[in-house]
Design an enzyme around this catalytic site. Structure first.
Site, PDB file in Angstrom:
ATOM      1  N   HIS A 205       0.870  -1.184   0.000  1.00 52.39           N
ATOM      2  CA  HIS A 205       0.000   0.000   0.000  1.00 52.39           C
ATOM      3  C   HIS A 205       0.908   1.236   0.000  1.00 52.39           C
ATOM      4  O   HIS A 205       1.249   1.764   1.055  1.00 52.39           O
ATOM      5  CB  HIS A 205      -0.894  -0.030   1.250  1.00 52.39           C
ATOM      6  N   HIS A 207       2.109   5.046  -1.110  1.00 53.42           N
ATOM      7  CA  HIS A 207       1.747   6.390  -1.568  1.00 53.42           C
ATOM      8  C   HIS A 207       2.870   6.931  -2.458  1.00 53.42           C
ATOM      9  O   HIS A 207       4.013   6.459  -2.401  1.00 53.42           O
ATOM     10  CB  HIS A 207       1.484   7.303  -0.377  1.00 53.42           C
ATOM     11  N   CYS A 238      -3.442  11.327   3.892  1.00 50.65           N
ATOM     12  CA  CYS A 238      -3.823  10.925   5.245  1.00 50.65           C
ATOM     13  C   CYS A 238      -4.007  12.171   6.101  1.00 50.65           C
ATOM     14  O   CYS A 238      -3.117  13.033   6.138  1.00 50.65           O
ATOM     15  CB  CYS A 238      -2.752  10.021   5.860  1.00 50.65           C
ATOM     16  N   ASN A 247      -2.508   7.935  -2.867  1.00 51.44           N
ATOM     17  CA  ASN A 247      -2.096   6.561  -3.141  1.00 51.44           C
ATOM     18  C   ASN A 247      -1.563   6.458  -4.564  1.00 51.44           C
ATOM     19  O   ASN A 247      -1.852   7.293  -5.422  1.00 51.44           O
ATOM     20  CB  ASN A 247      -3.304   5.633  -3.008  1.00 51.44           C
TER      21      ASN A 247
END
Length: 301
Positions: A205, A207, A238, A247
């Site tokens: 995951h 960014h 975030c 992302n």
């Protein structure tokens, strides 16, 4: 690397939660439907969190109910505690996600407790989910760096990943929350964590704050990881990570994978249409390189 890769589309939750422009229930449902129509089968659709803390995720129950008529798709929702779990369960959730941080500084800024305390908070959630037959996915934030603590040691990530796995998470998603990772660090991290949690149970995951996400994903794939979290249009960021951008974009991931001969089952024109629609609602163009390139070649839909 010509085998399959599973994409987890996180745009409707992790993507929209940091957007200043709120998106209503009907538009969020339409966004998810468009993503499903493009061929994405695993989608994170909402979060059962405090509306004061994350107002963008209000009415996630209505969103989940609005898309649950797709039996061939898997919908994830984020839950922070037992109250969130109860609301998600009432809305018909079949897969939930819990989150912890590899960094003490981020944990305190995000949920006002230590890493150990955060895990204690969601232990009852995992126990109830197990009893109810609900699958649980675990997220770990700040695996390659923290906005408050700086460098994060791989062992800290390994410890949290092992704990999540032992508590019953079927998959652990490793989040470079502020996007500071580089390929060698990503590769070494995956290798370290895979010593305690099978690679088949790990996801990436990443960014794209410093433009390294695709390179980092490729490095992780070289280590054997085959699950990628991404967000249409590069949505996200975030609320508790100053300076973090979105992302890695789903279009960019699909373009890379298809170019490598890895079939994704995703229809790029339909994905682009979904991205363009949500971007118009947010009042800004997508940050995805692929979306920008394709939009420049053809009329925007």
């Amino acid at each position: 690397m010509n085998d399959s890769v599973r994409i987890v589309e996180v745009g409707p939750r992790d993507g929209l939660q940091n957007e200043k422009t709120p998106v209503g229930v009907e538009d969020r449902i339409a966004f998810i439907e468009a993503l499903l129509g493009a061929g994405l089968r695993t989608v994170e659709v909402g979060a059962f969190v405090s509306p004061k803390a994350i107002p963008q995720m209000v009415n996630s129950d209505a969103v989940l109910r609005g898309v649950d008529h797709h039996p061939d798709s898997e919908f994830h929702v984020l839950v922070p505690n037992e109250k969130g779990y109860e609301a998600a369960r009432a809305a018909g959730a079949k897969v939930i996600a819990v989150f912890a941080s590899a960094s003490g500084g981020f944990s305190r800024a995000n949920i006002n407790c230590t890493v150990t305390e955060s895990i204690e908070r969601f232990k009852p959630v995992l126990a109830r989910a197990r009893a109810d037959g609900i699958r649980v996915r675990g997220y770990i934030s700040c695996v390659l760096g923290c906005p408050f603590d700086g460098e994060v040691k791989p062992q800290a990530v390994v410890d949290v990943a092992r704990t999540l796995s032992e508590l019953g998470c079927y998959e652990v998603s490793l989040g470079d929350t502020i996007g500071v990772g580089t390929p060698l660090k990503a590769k070494n991290l995956l290798r370290a964590v895979a010593g305690s949690v099978p690679m088949a149970n790990l996801a990436m995951h990443f960014h794209d704050t410093y433009g390294q996400a695709l390179a980092n994903l490729y490095a992780g794939m070289e280590e054997g990881c085959r699950v990628i979290d991404s967000a249409a249009g590069g949505l996200g960021g975030c609320p508790y990570a100053p300076g973090a951008t979105g992302n890695v974009a789903t279009e960019d991931v699909v373009y890379m994978l298809e170019g490598m001969g890895i079939a994704t089952g995703v229809d790029m024109p339909k994905l682009l249409a979904a991205t363009n629609t949500i971007s118009r609602l947010l009042g800004r163009p997508p940050v995805s390189r692929v979306a920008s390139a394709l939009n420049a070649k053809a009329p925007v839909r």
